[in-house]
Scaffold this active site. Structure first.
Site, PDB file in Angstrom:
ATOM      1  N   ARG A   1       0.855  -1.179   0.000  1.00  0.00           N
ATOM      2  CA  ARG A   1       0.000   0.000   0.000  1.00  0.00           C
ATOM      3  C   ARG A   1       0.891   1.229   0.000  1.00  0.00           C
ATOM      4  O   ARG A   1       1.824   1.319   0.788  1.00  0.00           O
ATOM      5  CB  ARG A   1      -0.940   0.035   1.209  1.00  0.00           C
ATOM      6  CG  ARG A   1      -2.009   1.130   1.066  1.00  0.00           C
ATOM      7  CD  ARG A   1      -3.005   1.147   2.211  1.00  0.00           C
ATOM      8  NE  ARG A   1      -3.860  -0.026   2.240  1.00  0.00           N
ATOM      9  CZ  ARG A   1      -4.908  -0.153   3.065  1.00  0.00           C
ATOM     10  NH1 ARG A   1      -5.200   0.826   3.925  1.00  0.00           N
ATOM     11  NH2 ARG A   1      -5.648  -1.233   3.049  1.00  0.00           N
TER      12      ARG A   1
ATOM     13  N   SER B   1      -8.297   0.937   0.215  1.00  0.00           N
ATOM     14  CA  SER B   1      -9.348   1.101   1.222  1.00  0.00           C
ATOM     15  C   SER B   1      -9.739   2.566   1.374  1.00  0.00           C
ATOM     16  O   SER B   1     -10.216   3.176   0.428  1.00  0.00           O
ATOM     17  CB  SER B   1      -8.883   0.485   2.545  1.00  0.00           C
ATOM     18  OG  SER B   1      -9.929   0.441   3.478  1.00  0.00           O
TER      19      SER B   1
ATOM     20  N   ASP C   1     -16.843   2.504   3.656  1.00  0.00           N
ATOM     21  CA  ASP C   1     -15.648   3.150   3.136  1.00  0.00           C
ATOM     22  C   ASP C   1     -15.535   2.796   1.646  1.00  0.00           C
ATOM     23  O   ASP C   1     -16.352   2.039   1.123  1.00  0.00           O
ATOM     24  CB  ASP C   1     -14.418   2.749   3.954  1.00  0.00           C
ATOM     25  CG  ASP C   1     -14.082   1.271   3.861  1.00  0.00           C
ATOM     26  OD1 ASP C   1     -14.977   0.490   3.473  1.00  0.00           O
ATOM     27  OD2 ASP C   1     -12.946   0.891   4.194  1.00  0.00           O
TER      28      ASP C   1
ATOM     29  N   ASP D   1     -13.927   0.832  -0.313  1.00  0.00           N
ATOM     30  CA  ASP D   1     -13.913  -0.553  -0.813  1.00  0.00           C
ATOM     31  C   ASP D   1     -14.945  -1.411  -0.083  1.00  0.00           C
ATOM     32  O   ASP D   1     -14.964  -2.636  -0.249  1.00  0.00           O
ATOM     33  CB  ASP D   1     -12.518  -1.168  -0.727  1.00  0.00           C
ATOM     34  CG  ASP D   1     -12.034  -1.358   0.709  1.00  0.00           C
ATOM     35  OD1 ASP D   1     -12.367  -0.514   1.557  1.00  0.00           O
ATOM     36  OD2 ASP D   1     -11.320  -2.340   0.980  1.00  0.00           O
TER      37      ASP D   1
ATOM     38  N   ASP E   1     -15.521  -2.533   2.890  1.00  0.00           N
ATOM     39  CA  ASP E   1     -15.289  -3.571   3.894  1.00  0.00           C
ATOM     40  C   ASP E   1     -15.519  -3.050   5.312  1.00  0.00           C
ATOM     41  O   ASP E   1     -15.624  -3.839   6.247  1.00  0.00           O
ATOM     42  CB  ASP E   1     -13.905  -4.218   3.747  1.00  0.00           C
ATOM     43  CG  ASP E   1     -12.744  -3.270   4.002  1.00  0.00           C
ATOM     44  OD1 ASP E   1     -12.970  -2.048   4.081  1.00  0.00           O
ATOM     45  OD2 ASP E   1     -11.597  -3.750   4.115  1.00  0.00           O
ATOM     46  N   ARG E   2     -15.624  -1.735   5.473  1.00  0.00           N
ATOM     47  CA  ARG E   2     -15.918  -1.159   6.783  1.00  0.00           C
ATOM     48  C   ARG E   2     -17.318  -0.549   6.779  1.00  0.00           C
ATOM     49  O   ARG E   2     -17.851  -0.191   5.731  1.00  0.00           O
ATOM     50  CB  ARG E   2     -14.907  -0.074   7.155  1.00  0.00           C
ATOM     51  CG  ARG E   2     -13.541  -0.595   7.562  1.00  0.00           C
ATOM     52  CD  ARG E   2     -12.597   0.564   7.831  1.00  0.00           C
ATOM     53  NE  ARG E   2     -11.380   0.135   8.491  1.00  0.00           N
ATOM     54  CZ  ARG E   2     -10.308  -0.331   7.869  1.00  0.00           C
ATOM     55  NH1 ARG E   2     -10.322  -0.426   6.547  1.00  0.00           N
ATOM     56  NH2 ARG E   2      -9.223  -0.695   8.529  1.00  0.00           N
TER      57      ARG E   2
ATOM     58  N   THR F   1      -3.763  -7.050  16.523  1.00  0.00           N
ATOM     59  CA  THR F   1      -4.511  -6.041  15.777  1.00  0.00           C
ATOM     60  C   THR F   1      -4.559  -6.375  14.286  1.00  0.00           C
ATOM     61  O   THR F   1      -3.538  -6.710  13.686  1.00  0.00           O
ATOM     62  CB  THR F   1      -3.849  -4.666  15.965  1.00  0.00           C
ATOM     63  OG1 THR F   1      -3.666  -4.433  17.356  1.00  0.00           O
ATOM     64  CG2 THR F   1      -4.700  -3.567  15.376  1.00  0.00           C
TER      65      THR F   1
ATOM     66  N   GLU G   1     -13.075  -5.271  14.961  1.00  0.00           N
ATOM     67  CA  GLU G   1     -12.006  -4.404  15.440  1.00  0.00           C
ATOM     68  C   GLU G   1     -12.540  -2.985  15.559  1.00  0.00           C
ATOM     69  O   GLU G   1     -13.485  -2.605  14.854  1.00  0.00           O
ATOM     70  CB  GLU G   1     -10.793  -4.449  14.514  1.00  0.00           C
ATOM     71  CG  GLU G   1     -11.047  -3.989  13.091  1.00  0.00           C
ATOM     72  CD  GLU G   1      -9.820  -4.121  12.205  1.00  0.00           C
ATOM     73  OE1 GLU G   1      -8.770  -4.567  12.706  1.00  0.00           O
ATOM     74  OE2 GLU G   1      -9.914  -3.770  11.015  1.00  0.00           O
TER      75      GLU G   1
ATOM     76  N   LYS H   1     -13.475  -8.604   7.318  1.00  0.00           N
ATOM     77  CA  LYS H   1     -14.511  -7.606   7.581  1.00  0.00           C
ATOM     78  C   LYS H   1     -15.323  -7.369   6.311  1.00  0.00           C
ATOM     79  O   LYS H   1     -14.792  -7.420   5.203  1.00  0.00           O
ATOM     80  CB  LYS H   1     -13.895  -6.305   8.104  1.00  0.00           C
ATOM     81  CG  LYS H   1     -12.795  -5.697   7.266  1.00  0.00           C
ATOM     82  CD  LYS H   1     -12.188  -4.516   8.005  1.00  0.00           C
ATOM     83  CE  LYS H   1     -11.030  -3.896   7.241  1.00  0.00           C
ATOM     84  NZ  LYS H   1      -9.842  -4.782   7.156  1.00  0.00           N
TER      85      LYS H   1
END
Length: 607
Positions: free
Chosen positions: A62, A158, A315, A317, A319-320, A392, A416, A430
């Site tokens: 990234r 993301s 978000d 992409d 996934d959140r 994490t 998370e 997620k």
């Protein structure tokens, strides 16, 4: 275009790296940019671009897009793809027939990077399942399990700024890669840097016999599974609640439309300005719904105009998931990731108990990361299911979930605090689409009893104890200073493993210490930590006698010392004002006594 032998920066190693890159690069615009830096004699910028390399880690790649080895561009993606496929074929014997799932988001160059990767895979005889349009990140791990693939790759950054992109890798278990795969791929990339001419050729890729588009088939099965998990379809169909949704200029809109339809909801109200993918994210400074009200300003305006009381936000992409609710005073409350974790944890347990009223909960699991709320642990202690915490990041939770599933355990939920939620084990990561529908169904069910999401959260805390948090960070650009702060905590009395025993002169005693940098854990019989240890990062957790849990850790990508605190009160301590006063007092003391910001010249987080 100037000849490569004209490169002369005065640094022989730099000159060779630039010449190498120019000889391998296949992008004229990128070459022109580098040539401008050469013509201007900008050695500082050239050194940053060519003397360090973007490294493949547990999150894949990234970084910023642009020319050079330290940024993402066609050549770096080709080198990554060549290294990845060599490692894959050497590690999974039937990888060619199993294949790889490929997805991409709506950022600049995402589709191009995915197509380059696809070309390299089919050139090596590997079957490719590549989505024909932008898709949510969770569709990649879902596809890996559905087609029993060897791996999956999602091209996404993301919620990062628009200048960034990324390359996220999933293994054959449907979870994000962890060691040793990250190190193995990085080593393979470095061993296969010289690009083949065919690696840049994406023409005709869509008609290649090894190439197929899984989108329609995945849509059918993903949304059927989601529909089958709906508990109260009639309640959803008849709810008086009006939901507002934003895709945050990302990929989520089409998929959330399908999800709402599968769950029998009426169509939601969409934030039109943020509905379609836009790689420039024109309406938000940071395309991250975790930022709270600053990122949800347009959503709140849209919801207010349409008499809508609940906002759901993905978000870019998807996934959140973020969620906000309007109270009776007309004020918006943006739930934290920990609060949504509490609500969804309660809901997934409720869902399981309604579906399987006679089920034994001892084989039922929920997970959270070490820096997330311990509310699931408190629930588990009372309800009888098993709670586990991991390091994490969903890569750790996902890989632990796959182990539990192999042991025939049931995994209901994992989360998370950074608004990431896994509702069921359909996707081992997620998933902001399924989480959005779960929140909507929970809200609709609660509304029939006259309870809001905020009201239910109060009930959860009344039953299991208040869990209140204060998380923040300090900036420190000096690695030696960061190291000295943590080493002082480890040698508090001048000897190894003599950590602080209290704060405020003994007012708040410490009863538990877990150091995941050294592996020390005084709560275990042999003082050895159960969770994986990493000497390359700093992470220490202190548990106080009164229920406060503090974790101090460094960031892998930013010059920050982060602190996470949560006061986990027993259910009989209901005075929230008093608990907040205790938390504030303890956090102030922790910062002063443990981090010593003035002495160490730490920079406070800007408000």
């Amino acid at each position: 275009m100037a000849p490569k032998d004209s490169v002369n920066t005065g640094n022989t190693i730099l000159d060779e790296k630039i010449k190498e890159w120019l000889s391998w690069n296949n992008d004229s615009a990128a070459e022109n940019e580098i040539q401008n830096y050469i013509n201007e004699g900008d050695v500082s910028t050239l050194s940053k671009l060519f003397l360090t390399r973007l490294e493949f880690g547990t999150a894949g790649l990234r970084g910023r897009m642009g020319p050079g080895y330290s940024q993402l561009n066609d050549l770096v993606i080709v080198q990554t793809g060549q290294g990845f496929v060599k490692y894959l074929l050497s590690t999974i014997s039937d990888a060619k027939t199993k294949g790889v799932v490929l997805g991409y988001d709506g950022r600049h160059h995402s589709k191009r990077f995915a197509e380059l990767t696809a070309a390299i895979l089919v050139n090596n005889g590997v079957r490719v399942y590549m989505y024909s349009k932008v898709c949510p990140t969770p569709f990649v791990p879902y596809g890996v399990l559905k087609y029993k693939c060897a791996a999956g790759i999602m091209v996404t950054a993301s919620h990062n700024p628009k200048e960034d992109n990324g390359y996220k890798v999933y293994w054959d278990n449907g979870a994000q890669i962890i060691s040793p795969h990250d190190k193995g791929i990085q080593k393979s990339i470095l061993a296969n840097l010289e690009p083949l001419e065919s690696s840049f050729n994406t023409s005709g890729i869509n008609s290649h016999q090894l190439f197929s588009d899984p989108l329609e088939n995945v849509m059918q099965t993903y949304f059927k599974t989601l529909k089958d998990m709906v508990l109260y379809p009639e309640t959803n169909k008849n709810t008086v609640l009006k939901f507002t949704y934003t895709a945050m200029h990302g990929v989520g809109y089409d998929y959330m439309v399908k999800a709402f339809d599968a769950a029998k909801f009426k169509p939601f109200i969409v934030v039109e300005e943020q509905k379609d993918p836009d790689p420039d994210f024109p309406t938000v400074k940071f395309p991250n719904p975790e930022e709270g009200k600053s990122a949800l300003d347009l959503s709140m305006r849209t919801a207010n105009q349409n008499a809508s009381g609940i906002i759901l936000a993905n978000d870019p992409d998807a996934d959140r998931l973020a969620c906000a609710e309007k109270n009776q005073k007309g004020e918006w409350r943006v739930f934290t990731g920990n609060e949504l974790g509490a609500l969804l944890g309660w809901w997934m347990l409720h869902h399981h108990q309604v579906r399987y009223p006679d089920a034994n909960l001892s084989d039922v699991f929920m997970l959270a990361s070490t820096v997330s709320s311990k509310i699931l642990r408190s629930m588990a202690n009372k309800e009888g299911f098993t709670f586990e915490e991991t390091l994490t990041g969903f890569k750790w939770m996902g890989n632990r979930v796959t182990e539990l599933l192999r042991q025939k355990k049931t995994v209901l939920f994992a989360f998370e605090e950074a608004i990431g939620f896994m509702c069921s084990s359909t996707v081992i990561d997620k998933d902001g689409i399924s989480a959005g529908v779960r929140v909507a169904e929970m809200a609709s069910y609660l509304e029939t009893m006259g309870i809001s999401l905020a009201g239910k959260l109060d009930e959860i805390y009344a039953e299991y104890g208040h869990h209140i948090s204060d998380n923040s960070y300090y900036i420190c650009h000096e690695q030696l200073v960061i190291k000295s702060i943590f080493e002082r905590l480890r040698n508090f009395n001048g000897k190894p493993n003599t950590y602080p025993s209290s704060i405020l002169g003994g007012k708040y005693p410490i009863i538990g210490i877990r150091d995941l940098t050294t592996g020390y854990d005084n709560t275990q019989p042999d003082n050895k930590a159960i969770l994986p240890v990493s000497k390359s990062s700093q992470m220490v957790t202190f548990t106080f006698e009164n229920g406060l849990v503090l974790t101090l850790r460094t960031s892998g990508t930013e010059p920050k010392i982060k602190y996470y605190t949560e006061l986990c009160a027993s259910p009989n301590k209901q005075d929230l004002t008093e608990l907040k006063d205790v938390l504030n007092e303890m956090v102030a003391a922790i910062v002063l006594e443990f981090l010593q910001p003035e002495l160490n010249a730490l920079i406070a987080r800007s408000s």
